[in-house]
Design an enzyme around this catalytic site. Structure first.
Site, PDB file in Angstrom:
ATOM      1  N   HIS A 154       0.839  -1.191   0.000  1.00 52.35           N
ATOM      2  CA  HIS A 154       0.000   0.000   0.000  1.00 52.35           C
ATOM      3  C   HIS A 154       0.885   1.257   0.000  1.00 52.35           C
ATOM      4  O   HIS A 154       1.719   1.428   0.894  1.00 52.35           O
ATOM      5  CB  HIS A 154      -0.901  -0.011   1.237  1.00 52.35           C
ATOM      6  CG  HIS A 154      -2.111   0.847   1.121  1.00 52.35           C
ATOM      7  ND1 HIS A 154      -2.852   1.222   2.217  1.00 52.35           N
ATOM      8  CD2 HIS A 154      -2.732   1.406   0.041  1.00 52.35           C
ATOM      9  CE1 HIS A 154      -3.880   1.957   1.827  1.00 52.35           C
ATOM     10  NE2 HIS A 154      -3.822   2.083   0.507  1.00 52.35           N
ATOM     11  N   ASP A 158      -5.723   4.303   3.906  1.00 47.55           N
ATOM     12  CA  ASP A 158      -7.153   4.442   3.628  1.00 47.55           C
ATOM     13  C   ASP A 158      -7.851   5.007   4.865  1.00 47.55           C
ATOM     14  O   ASP A 158      -7.659   4.501   5.983  1.00 47.55           O
ATOM     15  CB  ASP A 158      -7.764   3.086   3.268  1.00 47.55           C
ATOM     16  CG  ASP A 158      -7.252   2.542   1.942  1.00 47.55           C
ATOM     17  OD1 ASP A 158      -6.740   3.359   1.144  1.00 47.55           O
ATOM     18  OD2 ASP A 158      -7.348   1.321   1.723  1.00 47.55           O
ATOM     19  N   HIS A 233     -14.112   4.382   0.366  1.00 48.15           N
ATOM     20  CA  HIS A 233     -13.167   4.909   1.351  1.00 48.15           C
ATOM     21  C   HIS A 233     -12.351   6.024   0.662  1.00 48.15           C
ATOM     22  O   HIS A 233     -12.533   6.269  -0.514  1.00 48.15           O
ATOM     23  CB  HIS A 233     -12.233   3.809   1.873  1.00 48.15           C
ATOM     24  CG  HIS A 233     -11.335   3.250   0.839  1.00 48.15           C
ATOM     25  ND1 HIS A 233     -11.713   2.228  -0.014  1.00 48.15           N
ATOM     26  CD2 HIS A 233     -10.038   3.556   0.509  1.00 48.15           C
ATOM     27  CE1 HIS A 233     -10.715   1.914  -0.834  1.00 48.15           C
ATOM     28  NE2 HIS A 233      -9.677   2.714  -0.521  1.00 48.15           N
ATOM     29  N   HIS A 235      -8.517   7.051  -0.329  1.00 46.86           N
ATOM     30  CA  HIS A 235      -7.102   6.720  -0.387  1.00 46.86           C
ATOM     31  C   HIS A 235      -6.321   8.030  -0.330  1.00 46.86           C
ATOM     32  O   HIS A 235      -6.497   8.906  -1.164  1.00 46.86           O
ATOM     33  CB  HIS A 235      -6.783   5.972  -1.685  1.00 46.86           C
ATOM     34  CG  HIS A 235      -5.325   5.694  -1.847  1.00 46.86           C
ATOM     35  ND1 HIS A 235      -4.694   4.627  -1.232  1.00 46.86           N
ATOM     36  CD2 HIS A 235      -4.348   6.362  -2.553  1.00 46.86           C
ATOM     37  CE1 HIS A 235      -3.417   4.629  -1.552  1.00 46.86           C
ATOM     38  NE2 HIS A 235      -3.185   5.674  -2.347  1.00 46.86           N
TER      39      HIS A 235
END
Length: 261
Positions: A154, A158, A233, A235
């Site tokens: 990642h 998030d 969500h 990011h």
């Protein structure tokens, strides 16, 4: 034809005749220059002053002199009073001017202080950082691994958010990207004032355009589930440059700017 006085006992000369004779005698003595030496005894034997008519003339002269002196004194006093009044008025004007100057200087200092306070408040406001979503929390951390991410980990974090939640710029900067971003879906990228970049992905919509200046907390779009996602969500990424792969820890970035996440 000649007139003669009758013989016998003669009458005493009248007062007018006596005065005339005395005046003639005085004039004669004055022309001979013997007034001081000879006339003095004669004057001692002269009748009272009221009979000569000389004293009233002298008295009148003294009265005129006294009036002139009194007038001179009054004029001098009036002049001195006028000078004193003028000086007092000038002093009053100077005091008023000085008071006005001091009041102006105080007002100027107050104005400058207010302006400095306003500038400082604005500077602090513009240098303030906020969370991209108010009252949210990080649901997926930085560098989390998995097949979901093409890089294998990642590159951001998030923030938990349902679709349509307001997304804010974390600080002051300029929008450099606003639109479709591939796997990021609808996104906004902002170049911050300190030269770093922040990215907001998977938006359902954006409300800013490229080149627009934004301030801390300004709404730039709404959260959503566009792009490569499993659910709605936000990011959020922090980068040292605009290119993919220049990412840095977003939580550490926000905390370094005073944001509690």
């Amino acid at each position: 034809m000649a007139f003669t006085r009758a013989t016998g006992k003669h009458r005493r000369p009248s007062r007018i005749q006596r005065r005339t004779a005395r005046a003639a005698g005085v004039a004669a003595l004055a022309t001979t220059g013997v007034v001081g030496a000879v006339a003095a005894p004669a004057f001692a034997a002269e009748p009272a002053a009221e009979q000569t008519g000389l004293t009233p003339v002298v008295t009148m002269g003294d009265t005129v002199a006294q009036k002139i002196d009194a007038q001179a004194v009054a004029q001098k006093q009036a002049a001195e009073e006028a000078i004193a009044k003028k000086k007092a008025e000038e002093a009053a004007r100077e005091r008023a001017a000085e008071a006005a100057k001091e009041a102006k200087e105080r007002a100027e200092k107050v104005r400058e202080a207010k302006e400095r306070a306003a500038r400082e408040a604005e500077r602090k406001r513009l240098n303030t950082f906020v969370s991209p979503i108010s009252g949210s929390y990080v649901s997926t951390g930085y560098k989390s691994g998995g097949a979901v991410w093409s890089s294998g980990s990642h590159t951001g974090v998030d923030f938990h958010a349902s679709s349509g939640t307001a997304v804010h710029s974390v600080g002051m900067g300029e929008v450099v990207e606003a639109g479709w971003g591939g796997s990021y879906g609808n996104q906004v990228v902002i170049k911050m004032n300190d030269g770093t970049y922040t990215q907001y992905g998977h938006l359902s919509s954006s409300s800013v355009s490229v080149g627009q200046k934004v301030t801390p907390g300004q709404q730039i779009g709404l959260s959503g589930a566009t792009g490569n996602v499993t659910g709605p969500h936000l990011h959020f990424e922090a980068r040292t440059g605009p290119e993919y792969g220049s990412d840095i820890d977003p939580v550490a970035y926000l905390r370094s700017h005073g944001v509690n996440v």
